[in-house]
Design a protein around this motif. Structure first.
Motif, short mmCIF file in Angstrom:
data_model
loop_
_atom_site.label_atom_id
_atom_site.label_comp_id
_atom_site.label_asym_id
_atom_site.label_seq_id
_atom_site.Cartn_x
_atom_site.Cartn_y
_atom_site.Cartn_z
N UNK A 231 0.80 -1.23 0.00
CA UNK A 231 0.00 0.00 0.00
C UNK A 231 0.84 1.28 0.00
N UNK A 232 2.07 1.20 0.43
CA UNK A 232 2.88 2.40 0.57
C UNK A 232 3.36 2.91 -0.78
N UNK A 233 3.20 4.21 -1.02
CA UNK A 233 3.64 4.80 -2.29
C UNK A 233 5.05 5.33 -2.23
N UNK A 234 5.60 5.52 -1.04
CA UNK A 234 6.98 5.95 -0.90
C UNK A 234 7.57 5.33 0.36
N UNK B 11 1.67 7.22 1.82
CA UNK B 11 1.06 7.58 0.56
C UNK B 11 -0.41 7.86 0.77
N UNK B 12 -1.26 7.27 -0.05
CA UNK B 12 -2.71 7.42 0.06
C UNK B 12 -3.34 6.04 0.04
N UNK B 13 -4.35 5.85 0.89
CA UNK B 13 -5.02 4.55 0.98
C UNK B 13 -6.52 4.79 1.06
N UNK B 14 -7.25 4.33 0.06
CA UNK B 14 -8.69 4.54 -0.02
C UNK B 14 -9.07 6.02 0.17
N UNK C 293 0.30 6.84 6.66
CA UNK C 293 1.63 7.07 7.21
C UNK C 293 2.05 5.84 8.02
N UNK C 294 3.25 5.37 7.75
CA UNK C 294 3.76 4.19 8.45
C UNK C 294 5.09 4.55 9.10
N UNK C 295 5.15 4.44 10.42
CA UNK C 295 6.37 4.70 11.17
C UNK C 295 6.70 3.48 12.02
#
Length: 219
Positions: A78-81, A89-92, A97-99
């Protein structure tokens, strides 16, 4: 304290609704497990009791392997970067944001740093007004319900982690209208003296010192 049962019932229903909203966003393969293993805890319950709209909702999980599966999916699928400390990135249609600490989807945060049964996790929250959770259909606590109706910050002296972070977080709550006494601040500082600084806390302090802007504590 005389509990406002109608308000607690409203909060329970609201949290059940918010939980379902997040479940609906998750991939189908995770929905059932998330429903079984997730609970909401922390400041959103206090905010709702104070008739304030929560900034976000923190979801905690009881199973480490499930947390790893979620992290792997969102990072790889799902992560765009991908950055050193943060990916997303953007999800639905929501910001993703993933940390190290959490997977954030809009206003929903799935905490990935602290995992365990509600009582185990919530008992280490740094302030008493945060020590509430909803694992089923009712609000529960490891402290006293009186703290839902209090504007006084009370430190949890049993907290074993991130004492330096608790000192900084005090500023956030003071800016929202809460008060902290010298006694409660002394508890934090003495706890910090006994435990000492972790390497990460030293890095945080250095970073704050080098900031151009300054956050102020309330009087």
């Amino acid at each position: 304290m005389l509990l406002n049962k109608a308000k607690l019932n409203y909060i329970s229903n609201r949290l059940i609704f918010e939980r379902q909203q997040l479940i609906d966003l998750l991939p189908e393969k995770f929905k059932k497990q998330f429903e079984q293993l997730a609970y909401i805890a922390g400041g959103c319950i206090y905010s709702l009791y104070q008739s304030q709209e929560p900034k976000d909702y923190d979801f905690f999980l009881m199973d480490e392997s499930f947390v790893k599966d979620l992290r792997r999916h969102f990072l790889e699928e799902e992560s765009g970067y991908h950055g050193k400390d943060i990916s997303g990135g953007t999800y639905h249609g929501y910001p993703l944001t993933i940390t190290e600490n959490a997977i954030s989807i809009g206003r929903y945060q799935i905490i990935t740093r602290w995992i365990g049964q509600p009582e185990e996790v919530v008992k280490e929250f740094d302030f008493k007004h945060l020590q509430f959770y909803c694992a089923g259909n009712e609000i529960e606590t490891v402290t006293q319900f009186d703290f839902l109706d209090s504007k006084e910050l009370k430190y949890n002296e049993d907290r074993a982690r991130d004492i330096c972070g608790s000192v900084f977080r005090s500023n956030k709550f003071v800016s929202r209208g809460m008060k902290i006494s010298q006694k409660e601040m002394a508890k934090m500082l003495l706890r910090l003296k006994n435990v000492g600084f972790s390497e990460k806390e030293v890095e945080t302090l250095i970073a704050c010192k080098d900031k151009t802007e300054t956050d102020h504590f309330g009087s």
